[in-house]
Design a protein around this motif. Structure first.
Motif, PDB file in Angstrom:
ATOM      1  N   HIS A   9       0.799  -1.148  -0.190  1.00 24.56           N
ATOM      2  CA  HIS A   9       0.101  -0.023   0.225  1.00 24.56           C
ATOM      3  C   HIS A   9       0.984   1.291  -0.120  1.00 24.56           C
ATOM      4  N   CYS A  10       0.676   2.171  -0.912  1.00 25.65           N
ATOM      5  CA  CYS A  10       1.481   3.337  -1.318  1.00 25.65           C
ATOM      6  C   CYS A  10       0.802   4.268  -1.989  1.00 25.65           C
ATOM      7  N   THR A  12       1.234   8.187  -3.816  1.00 22.38           N
ATOM      8  CA  THR A  12       2.291   9.405  -4.015  1.00 22.38           C
ATOM      9  C   THR A  12       1.422  10.218  -4.596  1.00 22.38           C
TER      10      THR A  12
END
Length: 71
Positions: A9-10, A12
């Motif tokens: 899970h990221c 940006t």
């Protein structure tokens, strides 16, 4: 019972116009003002203007959204 995918899970955000996410399991809804995503960690609502889904790969859990930031 559905098997959990355990996707990384990221999130940006670049200049409040480009959003890249991983860990997405479902696109619940989207239009030019709101995108609702289900992720490994819960529901995420993205609001803005002129939103577009640029990348959608649910097998890899990747989504990219572009548009204008809401004010």
């Amino acid at each position: 019972m559905a098997e959990q995918q355990n996707l990384p899970h990221c999130l940006t955000l670049n200049e409040r116009k480009k959003l890249a996410l991983t860990g997405v399991t479902e696109v619940v809804s989207f239009d030019e003002d709101c995108v609702v995503l289900r992720t490994e960690l819960g529901t995420l609502v993205v609001q803005g203007q002129q939103l577009q889904l640029k990348t959608l790969s649910l097998e890899g859990g990747q989504v990219a959204v572009e548009g204008c930031s809401s004010r």
